[in-house]
Design a protein around this motif. Structure first.
Motif, PDB file in Angstrom:
ATOM      1  N   ALA A  67       0.827  -1.215   0.000  1.00 40.32           N
ATOM      2  CA  ALA A  67       0.000   0.000   0.000  1.00 40.32           C
ATOM      3  C   ALA A  67       0.858   1.261   0.000  1.00 40.32           C
ATOM      4  CB  ALA A  67      -0.945  -0.007   1.213  1.00 40.32           C
ATOM      5  N   ALA A  68       2.009   1.210   0.660  1.00 35.49           N
ATOM      6  CA  ALA A  68       2.910   2.369   0.669  1.00 35.49           C
ATOM      7  C   ALA A  68       3.533   2.555  -0.718  1.00 35.49           C
ATOM      8  CB  ALA A  68       3.989   2.175   1.734  1.00 35.49           C
ATOM      9  N   THR A 105      -8.027  10.207   1.618  1.00 38.50           N
ATOM     10  CA  THR A 105      -8.410   9.391   2.782  1.00 38.50           C
ATOM     11  C   THR A 105      -9.285   8.217   2.363  1.00 38.50           C
ATOM     12  OG1 THR A 105      -8.322  11.362   4.156  1.00 38.50           O
ATOM     13  CG2 THR A 105      -9.465   9.466   5.071  1.00 38.50           C
ATOM     14  N   ARG A 106     -10.235   8.473   1.452  1.00 40.52           N
ATOM     15  CA  ARG A 106     -11.086   7.362   0.985  1.00 40.52           C
ATOM     16  C   ARG A 106     -10.239   6.273   0.345  1.00 40.52           C
ATOM     17  NH1 ARG A 106     -15.074   8.109   4.048  1.00 40.52           N
ATOM     18  NH2 ARG A 106     -16.512   9.804   3.601  1.00 40.52           N
ATOM     19  N   GLN A 116      -7.093   5.619   1.010  1.00 39.90           N
ATOM     20  CA  GLN A 116      -6.357   4.955   2.102  1.00 39.90           C
ATOM     21  C   GLN A 116      -7.275   4.001   2.867  1.00 39.90           C
ATOM     22  OE1 GLN A 116      -4.751   8.442   3.972  1.00 39.90           O
ATOM     23  NE2 GLN A 116      -2.921   8.451   2.676  1.00 39.90           N
ATOM     24  N   GLN A 117      -8.537   4.384   3.033  1.00 43.03           N
ATOM     25  CA  GLN A 117      -9.494   3.478   3.682  1.00 43.03           C
ATOM     26  C   GLN A 117      -9.556   2.155   2.934  1.00 43.03           C
ATOM     27  OE1 GLN A 117     -12.876   6.652   5.069  1.00 43.03           O
ATOM     28  NE2 GLN A 117     -13.588   4.730   4.248  1.00 43.03           N
ATOM     29  N   CYS A 169      -6.415   0.095   3.328  1.00 41.44           N
ATOM     30  CA  CYS A 169      -6.422  -0.554   4.651  1.00 41.44           C
ATOM     31  C   CYS A 169      -7.369  -1.749   4.644  1.00 41.44           C
ATOM     32  CB  CYS A 169      -6.895   0.404   5.735  1.00 41.44           C
ATOM     33  SG  CYS A 169      -5.693   1.651   6.186  1.00 41.44           S
ATOM     34  N   PHE A 170      -8.552  -1.538   4.115  1.00 42.19           N
ATOM     35  CA  PHE A 170      -9.546  -2.621   4.088  1.00 42.19           C
ATOM     36  C   PHE A 170      -9.010  -3.823   3.319  1.00 42.19           C
ATOM     37  CE2 PHE A 170     -12.956  -4.828   1.845  1.00 42.19           C
ATOM     38  CZ  PHE A 170     -13.806  -5.180   2.885  1.00 42.19           C
ATOM     39  N   GLY A 179      -5.892  -4.587   2.605  1.00 37.89           N
ATOM     40  CA  GLY A 179      -4.704  -5.149   3.238  1.00 37.89           C
ATOM     41  C   GLY A 179      -5.017  -5.883   4.528  1.00 37.89           C
ATOM     42  N   MET A 180      -5.841  -5.289   5.367  1.00 39.39           N
ATOM     43  CA  MET A 180      -6.072  -5.838   6.698  1.00 39.39           C
ATOM     44  C   MET A 180      -7.204  -6.858   6.705  1.00 39.39           C
ATOM     45  SD  MET A 180      -5.438  -2.332   8.900  1.00 39.39           S
ATOM     46  CE  MET A 180      -5.672  -3.083  10.498  1.00 39.39           C
ATOM     47  N   GLU A 181      -8.326  -6.510   6.091  1.00 38.80           N
ATOM     48  CA  GLU A 181      -9.514  -7.373   6.197  1.00 38.80           C
ATOM     49  C   GLU A 181      -9.489  -8.528   5.201  1.00 38.80           C
ATOM     50  OE1 GLU A 181     -11.601  -7.005   8.653  1.00 38.80           O
ATOM     51  OE2 GLU A 181     -10.636  -5.161   9.346  1.00 38.80           O
ATOM     52  N   HIS A 234      -6.596  -9.297   2.560  1.00 39.28           N
ATOM     53  CA  HIS A 234      -5.285  -9.906   2.326  1.00 39.28           C
ATOM     54  C   HIS A 234      -4.811 -10.678   3.562  1.00 39.28           C
ATOM     55  CE1 HIS A 234      -0.792  -9.004   1.118  1.00 39.28           C
ATOM     56  NE2 HIS A 234      -0.947 -10.212   1.565  1.00 39.28           N
ATOM     57  N   LYS A 235      -4.623  -9.977   4.683  1.00 36.09           N
ATOM     58  CA  LYS A 235      -4.011 -10.622   5.847  1.00 36.09           C
ATOM     59  C   LYS A 235      -4.972 -11.512   6.620  1.00 36.09           C
ATOM     60  CE  LYS A 235       0.177  -9.453   5.497  1.00 36.09           C
ATOM     61  NZ  LYS A 235       1.359 -10.317   5.573  1.00 36.09           N
ATOM     62  N   GLU A 252     -11.183   3.261   9.269  1.00 35.42           N
ATOM     63  CA  GLU A 252      -9.837   2.672   9.184  1.00 35.42           C
ATOM     64  C   GLU A 252      -8.811   3.576   9.876  1.00 35.42           C
ATOM     65  OE1 GLU A 252      -9.304  -0.344   8.142  1.00 35.42           O
ATOM     66  OE2 GLU A 252     -11.066  -0.786   6.925  1.00 35.42           O
ATOM     67  N   ALA A 312      -5.987   5.418   7.953  1.00 33.98           N
ATOM     68  CA  ALA A 312      -6.494   6.496   7.099  1.00 33.98           C
ATOM     69  C   ALA A 312      -6.870   7.708   7.959  1.00 33.98           C
ATOM     70  CB  ALA A 312      -7.696   6.001   6.288  1.00 33.98           C
ATOM     71  N   MET A 322      -1.100  -4.571   9.488  1.00 32.69           N
ATOM     72  CA  MET A 322      -1.205  -5.889   8.866  1.00 32.69           C
ATOM     73  C   MET A 322      -0.448  -6.959   9.645  1.00 32.69           C
ATOM     74  SD  MET A 322      -0.984  -4.664   4.871  1.00 32.69           S
ATOM     75  CE  MET A 322      -1.172  -6.307   4.173  1.00 32.69           C
TER      76      MET A 322
END
Lengths: 212, 212
Positions: free
Chosen positions: A68-69, A92-93, A95-96, A99-100, A102-104, A106-107, B66, B69, B103
């Motif tokens: 993501a970076a 920001t949207r 990035q949201q 995050c979603f 990557g975190m929810e 992917h991981k 998030e 974000a 993550m």
């Protein structure tokens, strides 16, 4: 720029972003089991101590990690490609969504489902906890072409992640909005090219592993 | 601005950022089991359909979700507080750490360890796979005060996440660089205030649950 990738890993999203940007980039394949750069046998842990792909070596020689970076770096480096919103709320949207994904997804969902060594109980836990995330995503995408109002680097990342479902027990067809989104994205030249190339490399890899 | 939080959840990082910025903010506590706003009983799923904290309602009325974000939004909204680097490389380095915390630590390690309903096998899988991430983090922090050259919103997030170790089988003392980092951060006024307030609210919550 040099992108370190493994075929069909989340680094596929970074490749898509580089193609979208028309960036002058070289691609180095990483053997994700041996943690070696395939071309020259270099120790990948010296490039990214976590051993994860992607890593991006910039024109200035800095090595960046975390998909993501890297995606946001590529979007900022090639503003003319308009791969990310530039206003505060739009950024920001995006990035949201990063995050979603990557975190929810992917991981928390796909890593255990894809891990051949993960016990059944671990896979079941991931499915029970995370399946509702796909409902949420499908309802967002039901009447939209992209995650945001236009294509962004987050779509490339999501295309890579949703593509993994074929190697898991998840039947993406349960969410027609998701299969339609993925099919649409795969018509996009950058995604089509990246996906075809990495699919071929992945098939090669499976064949090589089968021989070992 | 309105921050929706649960005591000692990752939203603690957003509270720290708001304190650092001297922002005029209200804080709404969310019952993370019932998915209700404690003060008025409102359905939190109407604010964030995923049911996760934090959510931030901006001055313009937009609802952001998030943690990573939201943290970057707060940093951009209050530039005078210098809570994030503004150059391209520095911004990417901070995003790398936000990804790593979110993550590798938050989702892949601490969520299963903190989940009372997670089977032992799931906790063991998380520990086996992720413990090396704490070694990596400790080696980075061994000779540094902060994740980057100065305090950033990523430190607030990491303080919240490392603080969870006390409720798990992880002994953070195995990594003196991490305990020292956390102790240093908790001396910082914004962190000390946020942490004391949420610890008190959390203790209240435990007491209430014990009575039910």
């Amino acid at each position: 720029m040099d992108l370190y990738f493994s075929p069909l890993a989340c680094s596929l999203g970074s490749r898509i972003a580089l193609y979208e940007a028309g960036a002058d980039a070289r691609f180095y394949r990483v053997d994700s089991r041996q943690k070696r750069v395939v071309d020259d046998g270099a120790d990948y842990l010296k490039i990214n101590p976590l051993g994860l792909v992607p890593a991006l070596r910039t024109e200035a020689g800095d090595v960046l990690t975390e998909n993501a970076a890297i995606l946001q770096f590529i979007a900022a480096r090639f503003p003319e490609a308009a791969l990310a919103p530039t206003d505060a709320l739009g950024r920001t949207r995006m990035q949201q969504w990063l995050c979603f994904i990557g975190m929810e997804l992917h991981k928390s969902l796909f890593v255990p489902l894809l891990d051949e060594k993960a016990p059944e109980e671990v896979k079941r836990y991931a499915l029970d906890k995370q399946i509702s995330r796909l409902d949420y995503l499908a309802s967002h995408l039901a009447n939209r072409e992209f995650l945001l109002d236009r294509f962004s680097v987050a779509d490339g990342y999501l295309a890579a992640v949703l593509g993994w479902s074929i190697a898991t027990s998840l039947e993406l067809e349960q969410w027609p909005a998701l299969t339609a989104y993925l099919a649409r994205l795969r018509q996009r030249p950058s995604v089509a090219k990246a996906w075809a190339e990495e699919r071929a490399l992945y098939a090669e890899e499976l064949e090589r592993r089968a021989k070992v």
